[in-house]
Design an enzyme around this catalytic site. Sequence first.
Site, PDB file in Angstrom:
ATOM      1  N   VAL A 164     -32.656  14.147  47.224  1.00  0.00           N
ATOM      2  CA  VAL A 164     -33.650  13.145  46.849  1.00  0.00           C
ATOM      3  C   VAL A 164     -34.875  13.847  46.271  1.00  0.00           C
ATOM      4  O   VAL A 164     -35.271  14.912  46.759  1.00  0.00           O
ATOM      5  CB  VAL A 164     -34.075  12.303  48.081  1.00  0.00           C
ATOM      6  CG1 VAL A 164     -35.115  11.255  47.684  1.00  0.00           C
ATOM      7  CG2 VAL A 164     -32.868  11.645  48.729  1.00  0.00           C
ATOM      8  N   CYS A 165     -35.471  13.243  45.228  1.00  0.00           N
ATOM      9  CA  CYS A 165     -36.777  13.696  44.738  1.00  0.00           C
ATOM     10  C   CYS A 165     -37.527  12.468  44.232  1.00  0.00           C
ATOM     11  O   CYS A 165     -37.220  11.345  44.634  1.00  0.00           O
ATOM     12  CB  CYS A 165     -36.635  14.771  43.666  1.00  0.00           C
ATOM     13  SG  CYS A 165     -35.812  14.223  42.154  1.00  0.00           S
ATOM     14  N   LYS A 166     -38.526  12.653  43.387  1.00  0.00           N
ATOM     15  CA  LYS A 166     -39.296  11.505  42.904  1.00  0.00           C
ATOM     16  C   LYS A 166     -38.429  10.607  42.035  1.00  0.00           C
ATOM     17  O   LYS A 166     -38.392   9.386  42.228  1.00  0.00           O
ATOM     18  CB  LYS A 166     -40.515  11.986  42.108  1.00  0.00           C
ATOM     19  CG  LYS A 166     -41.373  10.850  41.575  1.00  0.00           C
ATOM     20  CD  LYS A 166     -42.566  11.388  40.788  1.00  0.00           C
ATOM     21  CE  LYS A 166     -43.410  10.245  40.225  1.00  0.00           C
ATOM     22  NZ  LYS A 166     -44.568  10.740  39.445  1.00  0.00           N
TER      23      LYS A 166
END
Length: 334
Positions: A283-285
């Site tokens: 997961v990231c932005k």
Amino acid sequence: MNVRQVLPRLILLIGVIAAIIWAALNRDRLDLAALDAWLSGLGFVAPLAYLGLYAVGTIAFLPGALFALAGGALFGPVWGSLLNLVGATIGASLAFLIARYLAGGWVAARTGGRLKRLIEGVEAEGWRFVAFVRLVPLFPFNLTNYALGLTRINFWSYVITSLIAMAPGAIAYTWLGHAGREAFSGDASAIRYGLLALGLLAAIALLPQLIRRMRGEKHRWIDADTLAHKLRKDGVTVVDVRGPDEFEGALGHIASALNLPLGELPERLTEIRASRDRSVILVCKTDKRSAAAVTLLSDAGFRDVSVLRGGMEQWNRDGKPVEISNRERTGPNR
């Protein structure tokens, strides 16, 4: 430790320090013209002298690109490529042995925290990690040689992997150096060599992705609804590769997520080693950094890796629960 053990190490340490100081004081004099003049007077032993200078330069933290380009200009694309590759391998091997011989035992007895995690991660991956740092031109070459010497990686695995993985870069820089000299002398065909070299350098940057494509290891996507269901049922491992400020920022984070920033991921793989046979969701932005992190996990042997499509931005738009600064939010993040 007695005098017989200390004295050789002390002499070696003094020699390394002297080489670094000499390189720092004479850096401005190590240009193509100076190398050409010096080597021209050595006759048939010039290639051997060049190999020795390349090796010493590697130990003394001189830029490898300086020698790579000079090799092409002085010895041509074929012999220059061979000499550059051999010289870089000899220098990298000597730096590795110096670090292991001078500091290996001391580091082993005192490592902790971040350095310990780095060493454990490197040792867990062995030659794969060596191949990765050689193929991806993002790691400082000279410093990496010493850092890898502090681990327990097998020396010959290190040497052979370095020799093979450094070959594309050595060839590309050598041909670029050859093209530059020929173009300066008025050879129009040198432009073609330069373009070929630049193309090879671009291919090196894309090589890890190309290998994954050839092996059919494209990462999988997962949407927010599917991940939310898995979190309730399957007990997956969620790894958030954003920085700590983003992790606790406005978008928040998934409650069970581990925060392992992308820049620190190679040295912190041991923290998720137990999840190699489980589903790992990155997961990231958005999903760009997560997609980049797939390379590291795939090369490290993680079998089931997926990327949250749209990242935390999409997770918030879908109204999924998040935590912000340790305060849990159970409703939509608006």
